[in-house]
Design a protein around this motif. Structure first.
Motif, PDB file in Angstrom:
ATOM      1  N   ARG A   1     -39.245 -32.013 -12.179  1.00  0.00           N
ATOM      2  CA  ARG A   1     -39.311 -31.943 -13.648  1.00  0.00           C
ATOM      3  C   ARG A   1     -39.988 -33.188 -14.214  1.00  0.00           C
ATOM      4  NH1 ARG A   1     -33.662 -30.286 -16.121  1.00  0.00           N
ATOM      5  NH2 ARG A   1     -34.981 -29.930 -17.953  1.00  0.00           N
ATOM      6  N   PHE A   2     -39.695 -34.357 -13.633  1.00  0.00           N
ATOM      7  CA  PHE A   2     -40.388 -35.579 -14.057  1.00  0.00           C
ATOM      8  C   PHE A   2     -41.888 -35.468 -13.754  1.00  0.00           C
ATOM      9  CE2 PHE A   2     -36.345 -38.262 -13.892  1.00  0.00           C
ATOM     10  CZ  PHE A   2     -36.371 -38.562 -15.232  1.00  0.00           C
ATOM     11  N   GLU A   3     -42.232 -34.951 -12.572  1.00  0.00           N
ATOM     12  CA  GLU A   3     -43.642 -34.807 -12.194  1.00  0.00           C
ATOM     13  C   GLU A   3     -44.382 -33.903 -13.172  1.00  0.00           C
ATOM     14  OE1 GLU A   3     -45.843 -35.979 -10.445  1.00  0.00           O
ATOM     15  OE2 GLU A   3     -45.206 -36.698  -8.508  1.00  0.00           O
ATOM     16  N   ASN A   4     -43.721 -32.848 -13.614  1.00  0.00           N
ATOM     17  CA  ASN A   4     -44.356 -31.936 -14.556  1.00  0.00           C
ATOM     18  C   ASN A   4     -44.574 -32.572 -15.922  1.00  0.00           C
ATOM     19  OD1 ASN A   4     -44.458 -29.908 -12.647  1.00  0.00           O
ATOM     20  ND2 ASN A   4     -42.547 -28.965 -13.296  1.00  0.00           N
ATOM     21  N   LEU A   5     -43.942 -33.740 -16.148  1.00  0.00           N
ATOM     22  CA  LEU A   5     -44.068 -34.454 -17.418  1.00  0.00           C
ATOM     23  C   LEU A   5     -44.758 -35.804 -17.203  1.00  0.00           C
ATOM     24  CD1 LEU A   5     -43.018 -33.627 -20.285  1.00  0.00           C
ATOM     25  CD2 LEU A   5     -41.095 -35.177 -19.906  1.00  0.00           C
ATOM     26  N   ASN A   6     -45.502 -35.927 -16.097  1.00  0.00           N
ATOM     27  CA  ASN A   6     -46.036 -37.245 -15.726  1.00  0.00           C
ATOM     28  C   ASN A   6     -47.150 -37.756 -16.624  1.00  0.00           C
ATOM     29  OD1 ASN A   6     -48.235 -35.754 -14.940  1.00  0.00           O
ATOM     30  ND2 ASN A   6     -48.161 -36.337 -12.782  1.00  0.00           N
ATOM     31  N   HIS A   7     -47.593 -36.938 -17.579  1.00  0.00           N
ATOM     32  CA  HIS A   7     -48.573 -37.437 -18.540  1.00  0.00           C
ATOM     33  C   HIS A   7     -47.912 -38.315 -19.607  1.00  0.00           C
ATOM     34  CE1 HIS A   7     -46.907 -33.674 -20.120  1.00  0.00           C
ATOM     35  NE2 HIS A   7     -47.101 -34.167 -21.324  1.00  0.00           N
ATOM     36  N   VAL A   8     -46.580 -38.358 -19.623  1.00  0.00           N
ATOM     37  CA  VAL A   8     -45.834 -39.204 -20.565  1.00  0.00           C
ATOM     38  C   VAL A   8     -45.575 -40.553 -19.900  1.00  0.00           C
ATOM     39  CG1 VAL A   8     -43.674 -39.450 -21.843  1.00  0.00           C
ATOM     40  CG2 VAL A   8     -44.761 -37.200 -21.646  1.00  0.00           C
ATOM     41  N   PRO A   9     -46.061 -41.668 -20.453  1.00  0.00           N
ATOM     42  CA  PRO A   9     -45.923 -42.983 -19.797  1.00  0.00           C
ATOM     43  C   PRO A   9     -44.482 -43.366 -19.493  1.00  0.00           C
ATOM     44  CG  PRO A   9     -47.493 -43.116 -21.617  1.00  0.00           C
ATOM     45  CD  PRO A   9     -46.857 -41.751 -21.713  1.00  0.00           C
ATOM     46  N   GLU A  10     -43.532 -42.949 -20.347  1.00  0.00           N
ATOM     47  CA  GLU A  10     -42.134 -43.326 -20.132  1.00  0.00           C
ATOM     48  C   GLU A  10     -41.545 -42.739 -18.857  1.00  0.00           C
ATOM     49  OE1 GLU A  10     -42.942 -43.661 -24.532  1.00  0.00           O
ATOM     50  OE2 GLU A  10     -43.434 -42.251 -22.916  1.00  0.00           O
ATOM     51  N   VAL A  11     -42.219 -41.769 -18.269  1.00  0.00           N
ATOM     52  CA  VAL A  11     -41.723 -41.119 -17.054  1.00  0.00           C
ATOM     53  C   VAL A  11     -42.017 -41.952 -15.809  1.00  0.00           C
ATOM     54  CG1 VAL A  11     -42.203 -39.143 -15.531  1.00  0.00           C
ATOM     55  CG2 VAL A  11     -41.723 -38.768 -17.958  1.00  0.00           C
ATOM     56  N   ARG A  12     -43.064 -42.768 -15.845  1.00  0.00           N
ATOM     57  CA  ARG A  12     -43.516 -43.484 -14.642  1.00  0.00           C
ATOM     58  C   ARG A  12     -42.429 -44.297 -13.949  1.00  0.00           C
ATOM     59  NH1 ARG A  12     -48.750 -46.879 -15.186  1.00  0.00           N
ATOM     60  NH2 ARG A  12     -47.564 -47.802 -16.895  1.00  0.00           N
ATOM     61  N   PRO A  13     -41.620 -45.106 -14.668  1.00  0.00           N
ATOM     62  CA  PRO A  13     -40.597 -45.889 -13.957  1.00  0.00           C
ATOM     63  C   PRO A  13     -39.590 -45.025 -13.209  1.00  0.00           C
ATOM     64  CG  PRO A  13     -40.912 -46.726 -16.194  1.00  0.00           C
ATOM     65  CD  PRO A  13     -41.650 -45.422 -16.107  1.00  0.00           C
ATOM     66  N   TYR A  14     -39.256 -43.859 -13.770  1.00  0.00           N
ATOM     67  CA  TYR A  14     -38.324 -42.962 -13.078  1.00  0.00           C
ATOM     68  C   TYR A  14     -38.930 -42.460 -11.769  1.00  0.00           C
ATOM     69  CZ  TYR A  14     -35.495 -42.759 -17.358  1.00  0.00           C
ATOM     70  OH  TYR A  14     -34.699 -43.067 -18.433  1.00  0.00           O
ATOM     71  N   LEU A  15     -40.204 -42.080 -11.798  1.00  0.00           N
ATOM     72  CA  LEU A  15     -40.851 -41.587 -10.584  1.00  0.00           C
ATOM     73  C   LEU A  15     -40.954 -42.674  -9.526  1.00  0.00           C
ATOM     74  CD1 LEU A  15     -43.691 -39.414 -12.178  1.00  0.00           C
ATOM     75  CD2 LEU A  15     -41.718 -38.584 -10.895  1.00  0.00           C
ATOM     76  N   PHE A  16     -41.280 -43.901  -9.941  1.00  0.00           N
ATOM     77  CA  PHE A  16     -41.338 -45.010  -8.984  1.00  0.00           C
ATOM     78  C   PHE A  16     -39.970 -45.240  -8.332  1.00  0.00           C
ATOM     79  CE2 PHE A  16     -45.222 -46.727 -11.255  1.00  0.00           C
ATOM     80  CZ  PHE A  16     -46.057 -46.614 -10.160  1.00  0.00           C
ATOM     81  N   ALA A  17     -38.911 -45.253  -9.136  1.00  0.00           N
ATOM     82  CA  ALA A  17     -37.563 -45.486  -8.606  1.00  0.00           C
ATOM     83  C   ALA A  17     -37.173 -44.399  -7.610  1.00  0.00           C
ATOM     84  CB  ALA A  17     -36.561 -45.555  -9.753  1.00  0.00           C
ATOM     85  N   MET A  18     -37.479 -43.149  -7.937  1.00  0.00           N
ATOM     86  CA  MET A  18     -37.107 -42.039  -7.062  1.00  0.00           C
ATOM     87  C   MET A  18     -37.907 -42.062  -5.765  1.00  0.00           C
ATOM     88  SD  MET A  18     -36.554 -39.004  -9.898  1.00  0.00           S
ATOM     89  CE  MET A  18     -35.578 -37.934  -8.857  1.00  0.00           C
TER      90      MET A  18
END
Length: 379
Positions: free
Chosen positions: A32-49
């Motif tokens: 779900r985060f990947e599908n929203l990866n055009h939003v900059p605020e999502v990047r830290p969550y993806l890095f952590a995961m």
């Protein structure tokens, strides 16, 4: 971010905050985060995961390498704070990381990304005031400020932002707020607009919200016979304590949802843009796609003619067979004309080059109809 991205972002991060998440939960959240990866605020969550292997393959070295470059090129508080927080996870005595994490904590870095593995508390506890009380001025009894987050809607067991007119009677708004620290009395006024014109009367609610409250539900608007709304896009506006106002759009489709759906005779796949299927791509069917140029894969469903206009649910699930992780599991509302013979819906990313290479399995169905299954490859 726009209102729809904000809604999704708030919903996903709320789920991410939960403790005791299973591996399946993390897989769904990562997708779900990947599908929203055009939003900059999502990047830290993806890095952590990615670092911890939550819902995806663990790649601590790759994550730290990417973050090191990003911290050198830009001063994003969340990205920089995350980098030094992860360095402290690897070595809690790293004095340089401690110093830098303190600096980014002062600028607003939070422990939401690493959750209980964050070292933010350990490096800031010496400068934190002891046991901060609820933010209420006891001398003037100033009420705690309500911090609005988002709004969604509910009726007859359905919830979200999309509905069919014949399946809802009284539609209510559920307003999400930051958790309260004190008991708070709140007056709310609501009104629904159709374009620039008022669609409903103004209706009022009063609440006594307890500490920890994160949402409240307004009165409903509609009628007991259903079809209180016509096909179109509406805006619900709420006013809190006669001061701040917030709004959220929602979509109503005419008619009732046809739960049985229609029979799917065949499924073909094609690639096109995330912004929509280009006409030149719609008949270029494939079962293998080149990763470096791939954005969206569309599933074109060839169906029996409905015989009448209807709105149906189209369910799509895609699984990566390399690790059995769920890439996508969603449904969309689709309007069909009486003579519709094909329709399509897509999954993927807003930019090319994001797909992982490998073999994928998909299943699609319309309403309660039989699943159509198959595989495709990304190379």
């Amino acid at each position: 971010m726009d209102v729809f991205d904000q809604y999704l972002f708030d919903e996903i991060t709320k789920c991410y905050e939960r403790t005791n998440l299973s591996s399946e939960d993390y897989e769904e959240l990562y997708q779900r985060f990947e599908n929203l990866n055009h939003v900059p605020e999502v990047r830290p969550y993806l890095f952590a995961m990615r670092y911890f292997g939550w819902g995806t393959k663990s790649d601590p070295e790759g994550v730290l390498s990417e973050l090191r470059v990003l911290t050198a090129d830009a001063r994003d508080v969340s990205i920089c704070g995350l980098y030094y927080d992860l360095l402290l996870f690897e070595n809690e005595n790293d004095s340089n990381a401690i110093s830098n994490l303190k600096e980014y904590a002062d600028e607003g870095y939070l422990d939401v990304y690493l959750k209980d593995r964050s070292h933010l508390h350990s490096v800031t506890k010496k400068v934190e005031p002891p046991k901060e009380k609820a933010k209420v001025d006891q001398r003037t009894n100033t009420p705690e400020i309500i911090k609005y987050k988002r709004m969604s809607f509910e009726s007859c067991g359905y919830s979200g932002l999309y509905f069919t007119a014949g399946d809802i009677d009284y539609l209510s708004a559920r307003v999400y707020i930051e958790p309260l620290k004190t008991t708070r009395k709140l007056k709310v006024r609501s009104q629904i607009y159709d374009g620039d014109n008022a669609f409903s009367d103004v209706f009022s609610d009063e609440y006594t919200l307890k500490p920890g409250t994160t949402n409240f539900k307004t009165n409903g608007w509609g009628n007991k016979n259903f079809y209180g709304y016509s096909d179109g896009i509406y805006k619900w506006i709420v006013e809190l304590d006669g001061d701040n106002t917030y709004s959220q759009e929602f979509r109503i489709y005419g008619g009732k949802l046809t739960k049985s759906g229609v029979r799917v005779r065949d499924v073909k796949l094609f690639a096109s843009k995330s912004s929509g299927a280009l006409e030149k791509d719609r008949d270029n069917y494939k079962s293998a796609f080149e990763a470096k140029s791939l954005e969206y894969i569309y599933f074109k469903l060839f169906i029996d003619e409905p015989g009448s206009d209807m709105t149906v649910q189209i369910f799509i699930k895609v699984t990566c067979l390399e690790d059995n992780s769920v890439f996508c599991n969603k449904y969309e509302l689709q309007e069909l004309d009486s003579n519709t013979i094909a329709c399509w819906n897509g999954v993927g990313y807003s930019q090319p080059g994001k797909w992982n290479k490998g073999l994928y399995q998909y299943s699609v169905r319309i309403g309660d109809g039989q699943k159509q299954e198959g595989t495709f490859a990304v190379y």
